[in-house]
Design a protein around this motif. Structure first.
Motif, PDB file in Angstrom:
ATOM      1  N   GLN A 147       0.807  -1.228   0.000  1.00  0.00           N
ATOM      2  CA  GLN A 147       0.000   0.000   0.000  1.00  0.00           C
ATOM      3  C   GLN A 147       0.841   1.280   0.000  1.00  0.00           C
ATOM      4  OE1 GLN A 147      -3.361   0.103  -0.359  1.00  0.00           O
ATOM      5  NE2 GLN A 147      -3.198  -2.110  -0.644  1.00  0.00           N
ATOM      6  N   TYR A 148       2.156   1.137   0.007  1.00  0.00           N
ATOM      7  CA  TYR A 148       3.016   2.326  -0.022  1.00  0.00           C
ATOM      8  C   TYR A 148       3.032   2.889  -1.450  1.00  0.00           C
ATOM      9  CZ  TYR A 148       4.924   1.537   4.654  1.00  0.00           C
ATOM     10  OH  TYR A 148       5.080   1.389   6.013  1.00  0.00           O
ATOM     11  N   PRO A 149       2.688   4.170  -1.646  1.00  0.00           N
ATOM     12  CA  PRO A 149       2.625   4.740  -3.004  1.00  0.00           C
ATOM     13  C   PRO A 149       3.908   4.549  -3.818  1.00  0.00           C
ATOM     14  CG  PRO A 149       1.645   6.258  -1.429  1.00  0.00           C
ATOM     15  CD  PRO A 149       2.247   5.147  -0.627  1.00  0.00           C
ATOM     16  N   VAL A 150       5.075   4.692  -3.174  1.00  0.00           N
ATOM     17  CA  VAL A 150       6.335   4.555  -3.908  1.00  0.00           C
ATOM     18  C   VAL A 150       6.514   3.121  -4.402  1.00  0.00           C
ATOM     19  CG1 VAL A 150       7.740   4.071  -1.840  1.00  0.00           C
ATOM     20  CG2 VAL A 150       8.806   5.093  -3.843  1.00  0.00           C
ATOM     21  N   VAL A 151       6.041   2.149  -3.624  1.00  0.00           N
ATOM     22  CA  VAL A 151       6.133   0.735  -4.025  1.00  0.00           C
ATOM     23  C   VAL A 151       5.103   0.435  -5.113  1.00  0.00           C
ATOM     24  CG1 VAL A 151       5.932  -1.663  -3.242  1.00  0.00           C
ATOM     25  CG2 VAL A 151       7.023   0.050  -1.774  1.00  0.00           C
ATOM     26  N   GLU A 152       3.900   0.963  -4.974  1.00  0.00           N
ATOM     27  CA  GLU A 152       2.854   0.757  -5.991  1.00  0.00           C
ATOM     28  C   GLU A 152       3.290   1.308  -7.346  1.00  0.00           C
ATOM     29  OE1 GLU A 152      -1.457   0.905  -3.838  1.00  0.00           O
ATOM     30  OE2 GLU A 152      -0.310   2.767  -3.781  1.00  0.00           O
ATOM     31  N   THR A 153       3.860   2.492  -7.320  1.00  0.00           N
ATOM     32  CA  THR A 153       4.339   3.102  -8.571  1.00  0.00           C
ATOM     33  C   THR A 153       5.447   2.260  -9.200  1.00  0.00           C
ATOM     34  OG1 THR A 153       3.783   5.316  -7.776  1.00  0.00           O
ATOM     35  CG2 THR A 153       5.372   5.178  -9.573  1.00  0.00           C
ATOM     36  N   ALA A 154       6.355   1.759  -8.372  1.00  0.00           N
ATOM     37  CA  ALA A 154       7.452   0.913  -8.874  1.00  0.00           C
ATOM     38  C   ALA A 154       6.910  -0.377  -9.482  1.00  0.00           C
ATOM     39  CB  ALA A 154       8.430   0.599  -7.750  1.00  0.00           C
ATOM     40  N   LEU A 155       5.859  -0.935  -8.891  1.00  0.00           N
ATOM     41  CA  LEU A 155       5.234  -2.146  -9.447  1.00  0.00           C
ATOM     42  C   LEU A 155       4.605  -1.859 -10.810  1.00  0.00           C
ATOM     43  CD1 LEU A 155       3.575  -3.691  -6.262  1.00  0.00           C
ATOM     44  CD2 LEU A 155       5.174  -4.880  -7.780  1.00  0.00           C
ATOM     45  N   VAL A 156       3.892  -0.739 -10.913  1.00  0.00           N
ATOM     46  CA  VAL A 156       3.284  -0.349 -12.195  1.00  0.00           C
ATOM     47  C   VAL A 156       4.364  -0.210 -13.261  1.00  0.00           C
ATOM     48  CG1 VAL A 156       2.121   1.547 -13.413  1.00  0.00           C
ATOM     49  CG2 VAL A 156       1.267   0.784 -11.189  1.00  0.00           C
ATOM     50  N   ASN A 157       5.445   0.460 -12.920  1.00  0.00           N
ATOM     51  CA  ASN A 157       6.536   0.676 -13.868  1.00  0.00           C
ATOM     52  C   ASN A 157       7.193  -0.637 -14.269  1.00  0.00           C
ATOM     53  OD1 ASN A 157       8.469   2.410 -15.318  1.00  0.00           O
ATOM     54  ND2 ASN A 157       9.928   1.657 -13.821  1.00  0.00           N
ATOM     55  N   SER A 158       7.436  -1.521 -13.292  1.00  0.00           N
ATOM     56  CA  SER A 158       8.107  -2.789 -13.571  1.00  0.00           C
ATOM     57  C   SER A 158       7.257  -3.695 -14.459  1.00  0.00           C
ATOM     58  CB  SER A 158       8.438  -3.504 -12.255  1.00  0.00           C
ATOM     59  OG  SER A 158       9.295  -4.593 -12.479  1.00  0.00           O
ATOM     60  N   TYR A 159       5.959  -3.826 -14.145  1.00  0.00           N
ATOM     61  CA  TYR A 159       5.067  -4.649 -14.973  1.00  0.00           C
ATOM     62  C   TYR A 159       4.945  -4.070 -16.390  1.00  0.00           C
ATOM     63  CZ  TYR A 159       3.354  -7.893 -11.390  1.00  0.00           C
ATOM     64  OH  TYR A 159       3.254  -8.884 -10.458  1.00  0.00           O
ATOM     65  N   SER A 160       4.860  -2.741 -16.486  1.00  0.00           N
ATOM     66  CA  SER A 160       4.683  -2.122 -17.808  1.00  0.00           C
ATOM     67  C   SER A 160       5.922  -2.307 -18.676  1.00  0.00           C
ATOM     68  CB  SER A 160       4.354  -0.640 -17.664  1.00  0.00           C
ATOM     69  OG  SER A 160       5.465   0.081 -17.169  1.00  0.00           O
ATOM     70  N   ARG A 161       7.084  -2.435 -18.061  1.00  0.00           N
ATOM     71  CA  ARG A 161       8.327  -2.629 -18.819  1.00  0.00           C
ATOM     72  C   ARG A 161       8.478  -4.062 -19.317  1.00  0.00           C
ATOM     73  NH1 ARG A 161      12.849  -1.182 -15.046  1.00  0.00           N
ATOM     74  NH2 ARG A 161      14.174  -1.768 -16.805  1.00  0.00           N
ATOM     75  N   SER A 162       7.642  -4.982 -18.795  1.00  0.00           N
ATOM     76  CA  SER A 162       7.717  -6.381 -19.226  1.00  0.00           C
ATOM     77  C   SER A 162       6.944  -6.637 -20.510  1.00  0.00           C
ATOM     78  CB  SER A 162       7.188  -7.301 -18.102  1.00  0.00           C
ATOM     79  OG  SER A 162       7.961  -7.141 -16.944  1.00  0.00           O
ATOM     80  N   GLY A 163       6.241  -5.626 -21.021  1.00  0.00           N
ATOM     81  CA  GLY A 163       5.564  -5.757 -22.315  1.00  0.00           C
ATOM     82  C   GLY A 163       4.253  -6.511 -22.240  1.00  0.00           C
TER      83      GLY A 163
END
Length: 529
Positions: A147-163
């Motif tokens: 639930q930490y915003p910085v972690v949520e944002t990092a997850l969004v970025n990481s998944y989006s980079r996997s195509g």
């Protein structure tokens, strides 16, 4: 006694920090490390953290930073964060970031926190693609940091980079309780990476607040996906919203100049050049290279050369841009002269790369310099040990084909270490058209059809070749095949800038709002002849 100990520690802390401020070499750091060891402080996490940070940030020596880290018996969370952050900041060390995180999890102490997870997630797509992201995501969920915003944002970025996981990224984004401009930008960038500009633009329009990185994400996304007119449109909109917080930066200008170079909007390019000059950005090497490339593609070679000459710290990219600019416009001698000037340059760090030789081979092709082109290909492979890519082979085949040396061109194709693509066979076909070699043309077109059987343009070419040879039965077969496959032909496209607006036209396209006026004017011109 406690007060005296605290005072001594405080004095040592100040002494260590003062020494680090004056350090500028690895030997100075080693002397400080030896000093701390003699005082019995080699295992103190506070001092180890300072040494590791100094190694990674000031000396960029990750090897010695890891050496210090590995000799600690109980490194704390801050030390793990320092090492993982340093590794994750350099894609070449992404695997080290992930493996260190894995070791941390296996040891059990200390536990990863919300500051470590974003850097680990940054390295995941480069190591294990989506599998790595999912593994870390599971650990985040177990440890309660989801639930930490910085972690949520990092997850969004990481998944989006996997195509393939852009859908998971969007689901996480939609479920975020506190979306900020960084998370919005991460999701937009994810869409642009997979070429989904429609969703990227829609999301951008929905943003409650926009900053410069958000504008850059959509402008860069359009440029990278070939939607140059859209990129310029967004750039112009950004210009209308200029404020203290929203001003084009280096990334914005480089992307905009690239789009302008592809559309030939020279006047807008000059406007940006004026902005660059007024804001003292003309000394920035990235912007300078983008200006050279833009002027070169727009055919303003004098301006390209003027920008190039003003750049006192020329990098290889600058030389490549200038060589390519002359090559694009058939000025072979000038292109080669710039290359020779580069080779005489006193900067020993500048060595030609694969891009340099693509431009040189193009220059030789336009100038009909067959032997010189072959010599450059040999120089590239033998002297500089650069492995030829498909673009190099395409240029060499084109060079030989235009000179009518088809047997040599086929020998080059047979000797390729990679499968020839449409560019290679298309280059051979162009030479065949020049010299009327229907035998080689037939062979090349058949290869093109094997690569892309649904491209009707290739089938039409083959039917025309058979027509020239009088093989009418074969013509009928090819036309039937095109009809059965419902093959398409990519329409020709051109554009023109009128009154600061780009008008794009496709072959047989009548969707332009002023189509009737255009055709009336065209008929008037034809009638004059």
């Amino acid at each position: 006694m406690v007060a005296v100990t605290n005072q001594l520690n405080q004095t040592l802390n100040q002494q260590v920090l003062a020494i680090l401020e004056r350090c500028n070499h690895i030997n100075h750091l080693k002397q400080l490390q030896s000093f701390l060891t003699t005082l019995g402080q080699s295992q103190t996490n506070f001092y180890a953290f300072k040494l590791v940070r100094f190694c990674t940030l000031k000396l960029s020596n990750l090897t010695y930073a890891r050496f210090i880290f590995d000799h600690l018996t109980t490194p704390n969370t801050y030390l793990y964060t320092a090492m993982i952050t340093a590794y994750a900041s350099q894609p070449v060390h992404a695997s080290s970031a992930f493996s260190l995180y894995r070791d941390m999890v296996r040891r059990g102490q200390p536990q990863p926190n919300q500051f470590i997870y974003p850097h680990v997630l940054k390295s995941c797509p480069d190591v294990l693609e989506s599998r790595g992201t999912k593994m870390v995501h599971t650990q985040i969920f177990k440890s309660g940091f989801e639930q930490y915003p910085v972690v949520e944002t990092a997850l969004v970025n990481s998944y989006s980079r996997s195509g393939n996981d852009i859908g998971i990224a969007r689901k996480l984004f939609d479920e975020m309780s506190d979306r900020n401009v960084v998370s919005w930008t991460a999701m937009i960038s994810g869409y642009t990476r997979v070429g989904d500009i429609k969703n990227a633009a829609s999301l951008f329009e929905s943003m409650p607040d926009r900053d410069v990185p958000a504008w850059n994400s959509v402008i860069a996304g359009c440029t990278q996906n070939g939607l140059f007119s859209d990129a310029i449109s967004f750039f112009r909109r950004m210009g209308m919203e200029v404020s203290d917080n929203i001003r084009p930066n280096q990334v914005t200008l480089v992307c905009a100049l690239s789009a302008i170079g592809h559309t030939g909007m020279l006047q807008l390019g000059k406007v940006i050049h004026g902005y660059v000059y007024r804001n003292g950005l003309d000394l920035d090497s990235f912007i300078s290279n983008a200006l050279i490339d833009m002027y070169g593609k727009c055919g303003s070679l004098k301006e390209a050369r003027r920008v190039f000459d003003r750049n006192s710290k020329k990098r290889l990219t600058s030389w490549n841009s200038m060589i390519n600019s002359f090559a694009l416009h058939g000025q072979s001698e000038n292109s080669i002269c710039v290359f020779e000037e580069m080779m005489r340059c006193q900067d020993h760090n500048i060595r030609p790369d694969g891009v340099t030789f693509i431009s040189l081979l193009n220059a030789c092709t336009h100038g009909g310099l067959v032997e010189q082109g072959r010599a450059y290909f040999k120089l590239m492979t033998k002297t500089y040990r650069i492995e030829p890519q498909i673009e190099h082979y395409g240029c060499l085949v084109d060079l030989l084909g235009r000179a009518g040396r088809f047997e040599e061109a086929l020998e080059v194709v047979k000797g390729m270490k990679i499968d020839p693509d449409e560019v290679v066979w298309g280059s051979l076909l162009n030479g065949c058209k020049i010299y009327g070699r229907t035998d080689f043309a037939e062979f090349a077109v058949k290869k093109l059809i094997e690569i892309d059987p649904n491209n009707g343009g290739y089938g039409i070419m083959l039917a025309n070749i058979y027509g020239e040879l009088g093989k009418w039965d074969e013509v009928r077969k090819v036309r039937k095949m095109l009809k059965d496959r419902n093959a398409y032909k990519t329409p020709g496209c051109s554009w023109i800038e009128v009154d600061k607006q780009v008008h794009q036209f496709h072959s047989l396209d009548k969707t332009h709002p002023r189509t009737e006026e255009i055709y009336d004017a065209l008929e008037s011109v034809v009638a004059l002849h």
